[in-house]
Design an enzyme around this catalytic site. Structure first.
Site, mmCIF file in Angstrom:
data_model
loop_
_atom_site.group_PDB
_atom_site.id
_atom_site.type_symbol
_atom_site.label_atom_id
_atom_site.label_comp_id
_atom_site.label_asym_id
_atom_site.label_seq_id
_atom_site.Cartn_x
_atom_site.Cartn_y
_atom_site.Cartn_z
ATOM 1 N N LYS A 82 0.991 -0.927 -0.184
ATOM 2 C CA LYS A 82 0.264 0.266 0.221
ATOM 3 C C LYS A 82 0.524 1.318 0.235
ATOM 4 O O LYS A 82 0.537 1.950 -0.567
ATOM 5 C CB LYS A 82 -0.741 0.341 0.986
ATOM 6 N N THR A 83 2.020 0.825 1.016
ATOM 7 C CA THR A 83 2.946 2.229 0.618
ATOM 8 C C THR A 83 3.252 2.434 -0.731
ATOM 9 O O THR A 83 3.752 4.274 -0.807
ATOM 10 C CB THR A 83 4.370 2.155 1.421
ATOM 11 N N ASP A 115 -3.697 7.579 5.026
ATOM 12 C CA ASP A 115 -3.868 6.290 5.125
ATOM 13 C C ASP A 115 -3.771 5.575 6.452
ATOM 14 O O ASP A 115 -4.672 6.476 7.290
ATOM 15 C CB ASP A 115 -2.790 6.251 5.017
ATOM 16 N N GLU A 116 -4.274 4.564 6.962
ATOM 17 C CA GLU A 116 -4.841 3.239 7.687
ATOM 18 C C GLU A 116 -5.758 3.923 7.864
ATOM 19 O O GLU A 116 -5.923 4.633 8.685
ATOM 20 C CB GLU A 116 -3.829 3.677 8.904
ATOM 21 N N GLN A 163 -7.813 -5.222 9.516
ATOM 22 C CA GLN A 163 -6.230 -5.251 10.556
ATOM 23 C C GLN A 163 -7.231 -4.005 11.524
ATOM 24 O O GLN A 163 -5.954 -3.015 11.873
ATOM 25 C CB GLN A 163 -5.658 -3.988 9.395
ATOM 26 N N ARG A 195 2.416 -11.160 9.838
ATOM 27 C CA ARG A 195 3.575 -9.749 10.101
ATOM 28 C C ARG A 195 4.590 -11.009 9.297
ATOM 29 O O ARG A 195 6.445 -10.632 9.193
ATOM 30 C CB ARG A 195 4.287 -10.083 11.592
#
Length: 727
Positions: A36-37, A222-223, A253, A610
């Protein structure tokens, strides 16, 4: 279609679709590890270079300075104009800049001071002092957190007072009002105010709103699943004119509901913007397919989730290892052995390993095992176990009992919890003790045992009245220390000092801190059979060794110990999720609340995703605390496809297999097949009083029920020992 920069050749089709969308609302559902970044930064560069949007017409908001700096660095590398003039930062940073420019429009000094968390607590304490409220009545930290949550909801102190229910909220309403007076008088803005004041500014001043709507022609967040109501309103207002709002998030998430995040902001985006383009990023660049299959099994059961299925070109991979240990100490050793074995066999870096857990208290045994083995580790997102405030306070009391001349520990605990012993009174005690070549703790005991006649002038009146109860308490603890086993002594310290009530006064983090005290008492159990004085000396010596590991944190190549919450956004080649069992993951507090249970499921998903190459899910058959209790594996294990897992051989759990162990909890027992108490049934406990059964379970250790008591809170009780009466 515009031509993308050469660097976009690395993007997959879904990522390209998100990058090229320029006009209108956009929802990017970015699964874990889906890049996503990369998409956000390429999209900004595309807007500047291909869509001819001026950098200063772009607003990009994220949650951490680290993420903002990384985005800025990538945009600089990708864009021909290097993003000059673009507004990219955290919500708080962006709002502070807005307020510096236009705050006078709503009567705020442009040179306002930003008060951080420590400052906020200090202001709350001052407000409470002004109102004549003691910390024993309302926890300053709890009040501060309640005020912060109110501001997240754009709730003024007037509105909070109108909706307050119960003693705690009534007191917070008064504190909130005085808190605001103090902040305003000091020309200060706390973190919540930065968002609240910016929202107020653009709502009340049409000219300022028009200015920023014209300037920020493209808004990216973002987020988005982590935004609260105040942040949602800010973004909605700034993007309302052109509706070029692009949000990136993942409902799978969303794990910060406990601190104000509202998942509905993400879930309702398509309802609020029916014409929104929705792009799913489902290709994962982090994990193997087997790890992704395990993660999907856990999260697909969430009701109402936005459907997406992560996949990767890294087919196969090692199966998820499920480790079963006898108890939590055995679990720590198993993790240590696995890490050491992989490093020895494959020559991997220690930094490639992360050990995760649900609560900070779980790190103690891991820290001990790593220190004893000489394996460097770094603790992320928390203080080392023995450095945590409540643990240091309890150890401070124990040191005062073990050595009455320890003036450092005495100074730490003399007024914790608050006993009305100010600096002046303690200073007078120090002076009087020094005249007699005694330590303050020794002098205090002498005062309590044989009050001098006449009373020294410097200690007469209020000073002596405040000091004597503390001295008498230490005399009682001295007597207890001479005959009690060490774990029992620590429990006596916890009760006698009022520390238990002190922790429970803060509803925001009481459970976490109480868990740490319980863990400390459990750690002392190995010294229970030693003579009291020898036990104290040996335990405190071991603690001193465990605490002296700060230098290890500077090591770049060290195993990471981290909570599941803090691990979000990180990745490691090898991940161990420990305590993967009922009551920890999911946490016992979620059992009676479906919304909390959903968040626990998402938290497990975050931990699993993770892992890049290997994932270990570990649980113990027994876990210590106030006393060992049997545990069962997490319900989330049942949702993982069996073909994706490799289970350890079962551990033996009878006392005969552990010579010298006489714990009846591990003896063979007849397992009940029907519960004795039903949910919703009223019961009476001999200590906690009348309560309501909210859940229960049957297991090899017997039946356990979770009961909610009006005064004592929620308790998990063993039916065999609780002596519950049905009402």
């Amino acid at each position: 279609m515009t031509t993308l920069a050469p660097e976009t050749a690395e993007l997959n089709p879904s990522q390209v679709e998100a990058v090229e969308h320029a006009e209108g609302p956009l929802l990017i559902l970015a699964g874990a590890g889906s890049g996503k970044t990369r998409v956000v930064t390429h999209r900004i560069a595309h807007l500047i270079d291909a869509a001819a949007v001026a950098p200063w017409n772009i607003l990009a908001v994220t949650f951490t300075n680290k993420a903002a700096d990384e985005m800025r660095s990538r945009v600089t590398a990708l864009s021909s104009e290097r993003g000059a003039g673009m507004e990219l930062g955290t919500f708080h940073g962006v709002c502070a800049r807005i307020l510096r420019r236009f705050s006078d429009r709503i009567g705020i000094n442009r040179n306002f001071t930003i008060f951080d968390g420590t400052d906020q607590t200090a202001v709350v304490r001052t407000a409470m002092k002004d109102l004549g409220l003691a910390a024993s009545q309302v926890s300053p930290a709890g009040a501060r957190n309640a005020i912060s949550r109110a501001k997240d909801e754009l709730m003024t102190h007037h509105q909070f007072a109108e909706h307050a229910q119960g003693f705690f909220e009534d007191m917070v309403a008064k504190i909130y009002a005085r808190y605001e007076q103090i902040l305003n008088g000091a020309e200060g803005q706390d973190f919540g105010d930065l968002i609240v004041s910016a929202v107020r500014l653009i709502r009340e001043d049409a000219e300022v709103l028009a200015y920023y709507q014209d300037r920020f022609r493209h808004v990216m967040v973002d987020e988005y699943q982590d935004t609260n109501r105040a942040q949602y309103v800010l973004v909605r207002e700034l993007s309302a004119a052109r509706r070029n709002l692009a949000v990136v998030g993942d409902d799978d998430q969303s794990i910060y509901g406990w601190r104000g995040a509202d998942i509905r902001n993400l879930m309702d985006f398509e309802t609020e913007y029916p014409d929104a383009r929705v792009v799913k990023l489902e290709q994962n660049y982090r994990s193997t397919q087997l790890i992704l299959d395990a993660a999907h099994g856990v999260v697909e059961r969430l009701p109402g989730r936005k459907e997406k299925r992560l996949w990767t070109e890294r087919s196969g991979g090692e199966k998820v290892r499920v480790l079963e240990s006898y108890d939590d100490e055995d679990e720590a050793l198993r993790v240590l052995e696995e890490v050491q074995g992989l490093i020895a066999r494959e020559g991997g870096r220690r930094g490639d390993f992360a050990v995760m857990y649900r609560t900070n208290a779980q790190s103690r045994l891991l820290e001990e095992s790593f220190v004893k083995a000489g394996l460097p580790y770094q603790l992320v997102g928390a203080t080392e176990f023995y450095g945590r405030r409540e643990v240091k306070d309890m150890l401070g009391y124990l040191r005062c009992v073990a050595n009455p001349r320890d003036s450092v520990s005495f100074g730490r605990v003399a007024n914790v919890p608050a006993r009305g012993l100010g600096e002046k009174t303690l200073g007078l005690l120090d002076e009087w003790a020094a005249q007699r070549t005694m330590a303050p703790g020794e002098a205090l005991r002498m005062l309590a045992a044989e009050p001098p006649d006449p009373v020294p002038p410097m200690l007469a009146g209020r000073a002596l009245k405040a000091l004597l109860p503390l001295g008498e308490m230490f005399l009682r603890l001295d007597a207890a220390a001479a005959e009690m086993p060490l774990p029992r002594l620590l429990q006596e310290i916890y009760r006698e000092t009022g520390y238990e009530d002190y922790l429970r006064a803060d509803p925001e983090d009481a459970e976490e801190r109480i868990d740490n005290v319980v863990e400390l008492i459990g750690a002392s159990a190995k010294y229970a059979d030693l003579l009291p004085e020898e036990a104290m000396t040996s335990f405190l010596q071991e603690v001193a060794l465990i605490s002296d590991v700060d230098a290890l944190k500077a090591e770049a190549d060290a195993v990471t110990l981290i909570t599941l919450h803090a691990a979000k956004g990180l990745e490691f080649k090898n991940v161990f999720v420990t305590g993967f069992e009922e009551e920890l993951c999911p946490h016992v507090r979620s059992f009676a609340d479906p919304a909390q249970m959903e968040e626990e499921r998402r938290l497990a998903y975050v931990g699993i995703t993770r892992a890049q190459d290997r994932l270990f899910l570990s649980y113990a058959k027994f876990r210590g605390g106030w006393g060992s209790r049997s545990r069962v594996p997490s319900r989330f294990l049942q949702d993982i496809p069996e073909e994706a897992m490799e289970r350890d051989r079962p551990v033996v759990t009878t006392a005969t297999d552990f010579p010298g162990m006489a714990d009846p909890a591990v003896k063979a027992a007849t397992v009940a097949t029907e519960r004795s108490y039903r949910d919703g049934q009223k019961v009476r406990h001999p200590v906690f009083g009348v309560g309501v059964v909210i859940s229960g379970k049957l297991g090899p250790g017997g039946e356990e029920v979770q009961v909610a008591f009006p005064e004592a809170g929620v308790k998990l009780l063993s039916v065999a020992f609780a002596n519950l009466d049905i009402i």
